[in-house]
Design an enzyme around this catalytic site. Structure first.
Site, PDB file in Angstrom:
ATOM      1  N   GLN A 145     -27.717 -25.863   0.637  1.00  0.00           N
ATOM      2  CA  GLN A 145     -28.217 -27.083   1.271  1.00  0.00           C
ATOM      3  C   GLN A 145     -29.033 -26.691   2.507  1.00  0.00           C
ATOM      4  O   GLN A 145     -28.518 -26.066   3.432  1.00  0.00           O
ATOM      5  CB  GLN A 145     -27.070 -28.007   1.681  1.00  0.00           C
ATOM      6  CG  GLN A 145     -27.555 -29.358   2.193  1.00  0.00           C
ATOM      7  CD  GLN A 145     -26.434 -30.205   2.767  1.00  0.00           C
ATOM      8  OE1 GLN A 145     -25.919 -29.922   3.839  1.00  0.00           O
ATOM      9  NE2 GLN A 145     -26.049 -31.257   2.040  1.00  0.00           N
ATOM     10  N   CYS A 189     -19.780 -28.487   7.055  1.00  0.00           N
ATOM     11  CA  CYS A 189     -20.123 -27.535   8.109  1.00  0.00           C
ATOM     12  C   CYS A 189     -18.863 -26.842   8.621  1.00  0.00           C
ATOM     13  O   CYS A 189     -17.852 -27.491   8.892  1.00  0.00           O
ATOM     14  CB  CYS A 189     -20.836 -28.246   9.245  1.00  0.00           C
ATOM     15  SG  CYS A 189     -22.557 -28.671   8.863  1.00  0.00           S
ATOM     16  N   TYR A 240     -30.432 -36.500  10.659  1.00  0.00           N
ATOM     17  CA  TYR A 240     -31.079 -35.236  10.964  1.00  0.00           C
ATOM     18  C   TYR A 240     -32.599 -35.407  10.836  1.00  0.00           C
ATOM     19  O   TYR A 240     -33.100 -36.512  10.621  1.00  0.00           O
ATOM     20  CB  TYR A 240     -30.528 -34.127  10.079  1.00  0.00           C
ATOM     21  CG  TYR A 240     -29.047 -33.857  10.309  1.00  0.00           C
ATOM     22  CD1 TYR A 240     -28.567 -33.629  11.606  1.00  0.00           C
ATOM     23  CD2 TYR A 240     -28.131 -33.855   9.265  1.00  0.00           C
ATOM     24  CE1 TYR A 240     -27.222 -33.403  11.837  1.00  0.00           C
ATOM     25  CE2 TYR A 240     -26.769 -33.622   9.491  1.00  0.00           C
ATOM     26  CZ  TYR A 240     -26.326 -33.401  10.778  1.00  0.00           C
ATOM     27  OH  TYR A 240     -24.992 -33.180  11.018  1.00  0.00           O
TER      28      TYR A 240
END
Length: 777
Positions: free
Chosen positions: A491, A416, A572
């Site tokens: 992704q 990220c 997540y």
């Protein structure tokens, strides 16, 4: 000053004689429960490196030891009627009884009092009567057990059974035998420790042990049974027993090694599995380290003990970690039973991570060249060769997933960037992905790209839920395809209860102070106590989120991505369904693993349906939550099998980040064993990630069959040309944009000289007393 050493094994005797030698006025007494000439076991093993420590610590005992050892250079692996012999390992074996007699003699000569057949009962009195008490009394330490609260030991009794025996069969190498029987596989770890005497450590898994009926056999019956199993390997010699009882290996760790004036050394404080030959080595090195602590602190007991524990712990834990990884390899032998014998041997040699592809290439170049050919042959017509016709190293061989061909096994890990504006990738992303793609990897992953605005982790997370975002990603994909040989994977993810968080550098996973959006998750559990409580998803929520994933996959296809990945890891949204720590639902989506998998599999099936059949889809999973009550290894395998059955082509194996209470066991390649687990038990291709820092490690992983792709994150952050440099190191041609070809050509010219210089330095730095580099095989 009065010193009591409890335990007359090698560690206790060695520490006693070193202290008495340097401070003759000290009163040093060794208490041993057995008789002077009692000894259990047969031989002990030392590396060249350890022998050099002995030479530095006490030359007189060192010279006596080396005059009595049997030296060997090779490791020999006998598996399924094949023999692989790997030189350059540098070990010696010594009779345990001879070692004890030599150390006793040296200790007596220096004035150490040796008291045998004395079982210490009153530990409190010992602490009171002596200034220093050294607990060197082994695995079943009375000293440690006398203060469990302070030493705080943890004991993990491993499942495999083993027994220690001897034989008169000679060996000229440390030899592993793997014998398949009707009951299962038996392993023999064998080495000669003096003329006409060898140690045989016999090992098997608990299921084989039970099927063979060994639990009902006495010592003599076990000997007879094992002589039958290893009749061919014994070559007419007999097995010799000496209190040879079947046991399970205890992995022992102590939170503290020191309590007041008491210190633990050797197996009393920490054990290391026999498969890397380190038990006596570790114990005697403890004795040296404790003696050195007193040399530096004078006879100040508290200062010396503190110095010993703080200075020695890291080295002990590194050795224990290598030993733990090694023992687990033997516990999971069934994973590798169908391997080609060459790959099996390579996996055995590299199991503890102390020996790698490059290390073996120096010691056994023919062995490594054969491995290169094996991996190339598995690739088939797609294989990559050097200009001289030899195969490139394993990590530089291509991989095909459906119709997608990756030029090599190196992957830029999803990382990220937290640099998007309202989910829109910008120039930073073009530079980031473009630079790394032209650096030579086979595959580049995007960061977790969110399927809706309320799916973001942070306000800076990238998305693919608007036309503008789709166009921005298409610009990046087009650049990668136009200027590199890399493929690019999108992704897709949803943050779930970890959403509405601050940027990483402002407080990772901490909730936003303002501007937060509503969160959903499998269950209404906040990530941190101060985090927002998410809403438990309804069926309507599930349908909406599934539709968001499908829409994002369609956008990814239009943007030109070669592959997509579904993020089901790290706590997540989809991961929150899989883990029992975060899924506390009482409906059809909670409880059993089958129920917990339902929604993630629904989402996967939906995106697989809209993604072209000739392009692959992968799934990222957390193979362990690093927390009691989390996902088990058996569940990880079942999850991977379920996704594979649904059309998953690759499992991206990560771990943890499910809850803040996780306690990962960090270290080099620390997550790779889980990729190994999934690949070799679920039977699906895997990508490993986590503390992988070198091309050498990547070659080791691929060559040993632990994973099919190797993802590197931080190395690519600091060096976008990581793969290009690695290719030059190994003499492999790597594609480069025409603008950069002069730089690549210079690398290819200079790297062979640099490599030759480094290898010359390695050779020059090897110990010369016994002529070989030390090994931790």
């Amino acid at each position: 000053m009065r010193i009591a050493v409890v335990g007359g094994g090698p560690a206790g005797l060695y520490f006693a004689l070193l202290m008495k030698r340097d401070w003759p006025a000290l009163s040093v007494t060794v208490f041993e429960r057995n008789r002077p000439d009692d000894t259990f076991g047969f031989g002990v093993v030392f590396s060249d490196q350890t022998l050099d420590l002995f030479r530095q610590a006490d030359r007189e005992s060192y010279e006596a030891i080396v005059a009595s050892f049997a030296y060997w250079d090779d490791i020999e692996i006998r598996f399924r009627d094949t023999v692989h012999r790997i030189p350059g390992n540098g070990f010696c074996g010594c009779s345990r009884r001879t070692l004890l007699m030599l150390l006793q003699e040296r200790a007596r000569a220096l004035g150490v009092d040796l008291v045998f057949q004395n079982e210490i009962e009153d530990i409190a009195a010992l602490k009171r009567d002596y200034d220093l008490v050294v607990g060197a009394d082994g695995i079943n330490s009375r000293i440690r057990e006398g203060d469990l609260e302070r030493f705080a030991p943890e004991v993990d009794l491993r499942p495999n059974r083993f027994v220690w025996m001897g034989s008169t069969r000679p060996f000229d190498a440390f030899t592993f035998f793997f014998r398949e029987t009707e009951h299962g596989v038996f392993i023999a770890h064998c080495y000669q420790y003096e003329a006409g005497q060898s140690t045989w450590v016999l090992e098997t898994d608990p299921e084989t042990f039970a099927r063979a009926g060994l639990d009902a056999m006495d010592e003599a019956q076990s000997v007879a049974f094992l002589e039958g199993v290893f009749a061919e390997e014994l070559e007419g010699h007999r097995l010799i027993a000496n209190r040879s009882l079947w046991r399970r290996f205890p992995m022992i760790r102590c939170r503290n090694w020191v309590a007041d004036n008491v210190v633990l050394i050797g197996d009393a404080k920490a054990t290391a599995h026999f498969s890397i030959g380190s038990g006596t080595k570790l114990a005697m090195e403890d004795a040296i380290a404790l003696h050195r602590a007193f040399r530096r602190a004078g006879l100040d007991v508290p200062a010396a003990l503190s110095r010993f524990e703080t200075g020695r712990r890291e080295e002990v834990e590194k050795t224990q970690h290598a030993a733990d990884v090694s023992l687990v390899w033997f516990e999971h032998l069934q994973r590798f039973q169908d391997y080609d014998p060459l790959r099996f041997a390579f996996g055995l040699m590299t199991r503890s991570k102390a020996i790698t592809y490059d290390n073996l290439a120096l010691r056994a170049p023919d062995f490594v060249a054969a491995l290169d050919r094996l991996v190339a042959d598995e690739v088939g017509a797609d294989q990559t060769l050097r200009t001289d016709g030899t195969p490139v190293p394993p990590a530089f061989q291509p991989l095909r997933l459906r119709d997608l061909r990756l030029a090599n096994r190196f992957v830029v890990s999803p990382m990220c960037q937290y640099s998007a504006q309202d989910g829109l990738p910008g120039d930073w992303h073009l530079m980031h992905y473009g630079a790394r793609a032209i650096g030579g990897p086979g595959l580049v992953f995007t960061e977790m790209t969110c399927v809706s605005a309320d799916a973001r982790i942070t306000p800076g997370c990238a998305g693919i839920y608007t036309d503008a975002q789709e166009a921005a990603w298409a610009r990046i994909v087009d650049f990668v395809h136009a200027h590199s040989a890399a493929k690019i994977c999108l992704q897709l993810g949803h943050a779930g209860r970890k959403g509405a968080s601050r940027l990483m550098w402002e407080g990772m996973d901490r909730p936003l102070a303002e501007g937060a959006w509503p969160l959903v998750s499998a269950s209404p559990l906040p990530y941190y106590p101060e985090s927002q409580v998410p809403r438990e998803m309804t069926r309507e929520d599930m349908d909406r989120v599934k539709a968001d994933f499908v829409a994002a996959a369609r956008r990814g296809l239009r943007a030109g991505f070669d592959m997509i990945e579904l993020h089901c890891a790290h706590g997540y949204l989809l991961a929150s369904f899989l883990s029992p720590l975060t899924n506390q639902r009482s409906d059809a989506y909670g409880g059993s693993l089958e129920n917990r998998m339902k929604f993630p599999l629904e989402v996967f099936a939906a995106i697989r349906e809209v993604w072209p059949q000739d392009r692959p889809v992968s799934v990222r999973v957390s193979a362990t939550d690093w927390q009691e009550g989390g996902i088990s290894e058996a569940e990880t395998v079942a999850i991977a099998e379920a996704f594979a059955a649904a059309g998953c082509d690759l499992v991206d194996v990560s771990t943890g980040q499910t809850t803040p209470a996780a306690r990962p066991h960090y270290g080099r390649m620390f997550q790779t064993p889980y990729a190994d687990l999934v690949r070799n038990e679920a039977g699906v291709a895997t990508m490993c990630v986590g503390a992988i820092t070198s091309a050498d490690q990547a070659n080791t992983i691929v060559g040993a069959g632990r994973a099919d792709l190797v993802a590197l994150g931080r190395p690519h952050l600091v060096d976008p040309a990581f793969v290009l440099r690695a290719a030059a190191w190994y003499g492999v041609e790597a594609p480069q944009p025409v603008q950069y070809e002069p730089g690549r050509d210079q690398l290819m010219r200079n790297m062979p000289r640099e490599r030759a210089d480094i290898e010359a330095l390695r050779l020059k730095g090897r110990p010369t007393r016994h002529g070989r580099e030390p090994s931790a095989a």
